[in-house]
Design an enzyme around this catalytic site. Sequence first.
Site, PDB file in Angstrom:
ATOM      1  CB  SER A 110      28.198   2.080  13.296  1.00 49.10           C
ATOM      2  OG  SER A 110      27.510   2.920  14.198  1.00 49.10           O
ATOM      3  CE  LYS A 162      21.575   3.578  16.865  1.00 47.99           C
ATOM      4  NZ  LYS A 162      21.086   3.597  15.459  1.00 47.99           N
ATOM      5  N   GLY A 163      26.049   4.561  16.827  1.00 46.81           N
ATOM      6  CA  GLY A 163      26.443   5.962  16.914  1.00 46.81           C
ATOM      7  C   GLY A 163      25.985   6.630  18.198  1.00 46.81           C
ATOM      8  N   GLY A 181      17.213   6.876  12.522  1.00 47.66           N
ATOM      9  CA  GLY A 181      17.413   8.280  12.875  1.00 47.66           C
ATOM     10  C   GLY A 181      18.384   8.462  14.032  1.00 47.66           C
ATOM     11  CB  CYS A 190      23.222   9.302   9.330  1.00 48.27           C
ATOM     12  SG  CYS A 190      21.603   8.557   9.672  1.00 48.27           S
ATOM     13  N   GLY A 221      26.681  -4.933   2.604  1.00 45.66           N
ATOM     14  CA  GLY A 221      26.137  -6.203   2.136  1.00 45.66           C
ATOM     15  C   GLY A 221      27.033  -7.408   2.291  1.00 45.66           C
ATOM     16  CB  THR A 261      22.205  -5.995   6.721  1.00 42.99           C
ATOM     17  OG1 THR A 261      22.142  -4.567   6.685  1.00 42.99           O
ATOM     18  CG2 THR A 261      20.827  -6.570   6.486  1.00 42.99           C
TER      19      THR A 261
END
Lengths: 256, 256, 300, 300
Positions: free
Chosen positions: C20, C44-45, C71, C128, C242, C264
Site C-alpha cells: 500500500s 494506496k490508503g 501523511g 502509519c 524490503g 519500495t
Amino acid sequence: MQIKFEKTADIINQDKLAEGIYSMWLSVGEMASYAKAGQFLSVYSRDGSRILPRPISICEIDREKNAIRLVYRVVGKGTAEFSAMEAGMQLKVLGPLGNGFTKRDKKAFLIGGGIGIPPMLQLARELDCEKQMVLGFRDELFLMEEFEKQGAVYVATEDGSAGTKGNVLDAIREHGLTADVMYACGPAPMLKALKAYAAEHGIECWISMEERMACGVGACLACVCRSSEKDDHSNVNYKRICKEGPVFLAEEVRFE
Amino acid sequence: MQIKFEKTADIINQDKLAEGIYSMWLSVGEMASYAKAGQFLSVYSRDGSRILPRPISICEIDREKNAIRLVYRVVGKGTAEFSAMEAGMQLKVLGPLGNGFTKRDKKAFLIGGGIGIPPMLQLARELDCEKQMVLGFRDELFLMEEFEKQGAVYVATEDGSAGTKGNVLDAIREHGLTADVMYACGPAPMLKALKAYAAEHGIECWISMEERMACGVGACLACVCRSSEKDDHSNVNYKRICKEGPVFLAEEVRFE
Amino acid sequence: MNMKVDLCGVTLKNPVMTASGTFGSGEEYSQFVDLNKLGAVVTKGVANVPWEGNPTPRVAEVYGGMLNAIGLQNPGIDLFLKRDIPFLKQFDTKIIVNVCGHTTEEYVEVVERLAHEPVDMLEINISCPNVREGGIAFGQDPKMVEEITREIKKYAAQPVIMKLSPNVTDIAEMAKAAEAGGADALSLINTLTGMKIDIDRRRFVLANKTGGMSGPAVHPVAVRMVYQAAQAVQIPIIGMGGIMNAEDAIEMILAGATAISVGTANFTNPKATEEIVDGIAAYMEKYQVNDIRELVGAVH
Amino acid sequence: MNMKVDLCGVTLKNPVMTASGTFGSGEEYSQFVDLNKLGAVVTKGVANVPWEGNPTPRVAEVYGGMLNAIGLQNPGIDLFLKRDIPFLKQFDTKIIVNVCGHTTEEYVEVVERLAHEPVDMLEINISCPNVREGGIAFGQDPKMVEEITREIKKYAAQPVIMKLSPNVTDIAEMAKAAEAGGADALSLINTLTGMKIDIDRRRFVLANKTGGMSGPAVHPVAVRMVYQAAQAVQIPIIGMGGIMNAEDAIEMILAGATAISVGTANFTNPKATEEIVDGIAAYMEKYQVNDIRELVGAVH
C-alpha cells in the site's frame, strides 16, 4: 604483532579456471613480502550494499612482482562482483591475515578439498621436502598444471570423472600413500575425517579452518572454532580462526 | 497514457562543463523519439546503497542518433557516481517522464536559473518564434555556445562576474526586455518572483517545478506542489510534479 | 506447479501483492507490469474524506532504503470508488483496499462504504507513523489493536487484514491482539520510524522530521517479525519489508508468510512485482517444489 | 577549535569512541588506528566469569549491514583486568568498560571488581538481544531498567552509562527510566533484532536464529531514537548505530549526542575511527564551528 596492510590493489589479471572458479593476480606492494602460505586476505566489495570483506586464501605469492594470487569460488554476490572485474580495476584488500602453515621438513601430504585446494599451491612451492599432493574436486579440475610442477599429484573426484572416484582419503588408500606430516584445507567433514585418519596413523596433522568472518583481525569473535583446551586469549574453549588460525594442529580443534 | 521506457543506456560521452556541472549524452533508443523539452529522466545508481533514481531534466534530444543529453549538477553521492562514469559504461534510465513544456507561438522569455538552465536549451531548439534567453548563473557560465546559436542570450550572475550582477529579473529590467510568454526553470524563489512579474506584466507564464521524488511516475505522492485549485487527480490542493508537472501554468501553483 | 495461495478464503493466483502506498491503484505501473500476473493489488490508503497529507519534502533516501512521510494523502472514498475500483476491475487480480482513519468511526465509515463494492479484502492501516492521531496510536497498544479490530469486524463485509507496526517491543503480542479481535489476516511490517538530518543546512530533511523507513535495509527486521508473528498466531500473514527480488520474497515465505507485498522495490525497478512472480516460479522449478504452500513457514 | 566534550565529569579529547564488541580491547586495531587519537575506547563486554557465547555461525551479512549473535563471549573479569586494562593504560585515551551479566548480582559483581581499577566509566549492557536471561530481558521493561540502574549505581565507583535497546515501542520511556534510576549517561542504540534465512539450504543463517543488526542500514533509526531520547532526558547521550563516516557522526551529534561510538564501520574500514575524528575536525573548520558543543542537539 604481525604486520598487516590495508591496500588498494590493482588487478593484474583475472581468469576463469573452471565453472565458478576464478583466479586473480593482485599487485599488493610490500604486503607480498610479508605474506606466507596458509594466510588469507580480506577483500572488500565496491558496492555499498555489502559492508563486510570476503576472506580469500592466498594461492600464490610473487615476491619479485609484489603480487598475490587469489583463487576463489563464486558463492554469492560479493564474489560474483569480484569475478566480473578486469585487469586495471582496483580492489581494497587487507592482509596478510591469519597465522599460515607451520612448515615441517618431513614427507608430507598436501591435501586440498574444493576451494581448499588453492592455498596448497603456495605451500607446495615453499616446502622443500617429499610432497604428495592429494586434491579432491567436485568434478571439473583446476590448477593441475601448477600443482604437477610441484611434485606427485593424486586426484579424487566425487563423480569419478578423473582420478579416484570419491574423496581424498579414498585416493590416499587407493594409492597406498604414506606421510609423516599432513597439511589440509577443505570442508569441515573432510578435515574431521583427516584428523581421525592422521591420529590413527600417527601423522602430524595441520588443518586450515573456515567460518563466517566479520572483522578478520580477531576483534569481533565471529569466526571461532571449538578448541580441545581452553584458549589462552579467549579463556574459553574457542579459538579465533582469523587470528590464532586459520591453521591449527588437528588435536587443538574439536569437531562437534 | 504517455509511453515510458525503461532502458539500460550506453554513455556516449561525458564532459565537465563547469565546477560541479556535467554533461552526459546517452544512447536511449526509441525513448528519444518520444521525449520533448521540459521532460526528465529517472537515472538509477549502480551502487546498491542508493535505491532511488535521480530525476534529471533533458537538456537536448537528438532524434537521429536516438540520444538524449543530460546536464546535471553534482549534489550528492548519486550524481557524483554519474559524473565519474565514462563513455561506454551503462546507466539504467526511465523516461521520458513528466509533461514537458506547452509551446506557444509568441515572443518568448526562456528563463533558467542555475541547474534550471539546461532544459531551456531543448525548448529553445523546439520553439520557432522570437526567443530571448535569460540565464542566471551563480558564477561560472556553461552551455553559452549552444544557447547563443538559438538567439539572443542575456546573462545574470550573482557575483557580477558576467552580464548583469544579480538575478534574471535584474537582467530583464536592465535590458528592458518584454515578452508575451515566459518559460522558466530554476529554484522556487526565482519561480515565485517570476510568477509575480508575469502576472504584473500580463505575461503567460510556464514554470517547471522541482521536489524530492521517489517513484517518478505518479504513484507515491512524494513530489507534490501546492495547487491553487483542487487537483482532479489528488482531489486536494496538491499536484504531482512528476506526473501533472513538472511544468505548470504559474497560476496553477501556490507558493507558500 | 501450484503458486495459488489461500488468504482466509480468497484465492490468489500467486502470493505476490503490491504494498500500500507504493503502487497507487495500479494505473501508474500498469504499463510496466501486467497487473493480471499479480496475486493482488493493494491500493494506496483511502479515508472517509480527502486527506492533504504532510508538507514537502516528503521523502529522503537513506542507506539501502528511504524515509517517507507522505501523511496518507488520499482523494477520499467517493472519488476512489468512482475511479480506482473500476480501473482495477479491468484486471484479473484481487483487489485489496487499504483503509486509513484518525478515529475508529472514520475507519468504520470507509469499511461500510466498501461493503457492497467489488473488493476482495480490506487492509486496515493502524500503523502509519506519519499521522498524529489514529495510525500509529492504534498500532502500538495491544488493547487498542484488539478493540479497533473487533469494531471493524462488526461492519466489514470482506475479510479484514490488520497491518501492524514494527515500532513495538513485542510484535507477537500485537499479532495475538489482532487475532483476538477477530482479524482474518495480518500484514507486516509497516515502516520503521527513522530520521535524517542535513548536516550542511543543519535541519531535518523531512518536513515531518521523522519518516517511515522502507527498502532492503529493513528486510532482516521484517523477516524476524514475520517469523515471530507466524509462531504466535494461526491466521495467515502477509509479509513485507524490503522485498527487492524473488530471493527476498522466498525468504519471507519460508519465515511464515502466506503472501508477500512488494513496495519500495517498485521505485528501484518498475517491473519488480512481475519479476518476483517469475523468480519464485523459477525457484520452485529449480528445487522441484510442486506447491508453494510447502514453503510457507518451512524454516522454523 | 575545541573538540573536547564532557561526559558526566569525564573529559574526552574528542567525541569519537569505539562501540563495544567491535573493537576488542583495542589491541587488534592498534596497528591501524592511533588509539591516542580517540576520545575513548569502549571494551568488549565483560562478565564476572568467562562466557562461551553462542555456537557458530555467529554473523551474517545483510543489505547495508550485518547480523551478529556472538552471545557476549568474554574471558571473564579476572583475565580482563590482568591483560586488557594494562594494555589500554599505555594510551592517552579514556577507558570505558562494557559490563554484561545474566542477573543483577552478576552485573554488580563486575562493577565492584572495577571500582578500584583505572577505568573512567562503565557502560552497562542491558540490551544484548543474543543472550537469553539478562541482556534484553532488562532492557525492554522500563521498571527493570530503572531498578537495575539504581542497583548498579549503589556499587559503581565510576560514572554509569546505561546502554539501551532499540527494540522497544518507546525509547523516550526507557531513557527516562534509566535517568530516574540514576544513570549518568545513556548509550544507544544497541542492535535491532533481525533474521536471515538461507533459501537454498532452507535454514537460518545464524545458529542463534536471530541476531543483532548493525551497520549503515540502521543509522536512520538510531538518529531518530537519539533525537527522541535527547528530548526526553537531561543526561548526556552517546549516539551509535551505523556511523560509517564523519557525516554520519555529525548527524548523530546534531540530533543530540554528546559523543558517538563507531562499531561496524571498523569492519568495513579499519581506520574508520581515526578518519571520523579528522572528518569532524574538517567539518568544524569548513563551517567555522569553534566548539563542538555548539553542534550537540543543534537540530531540534
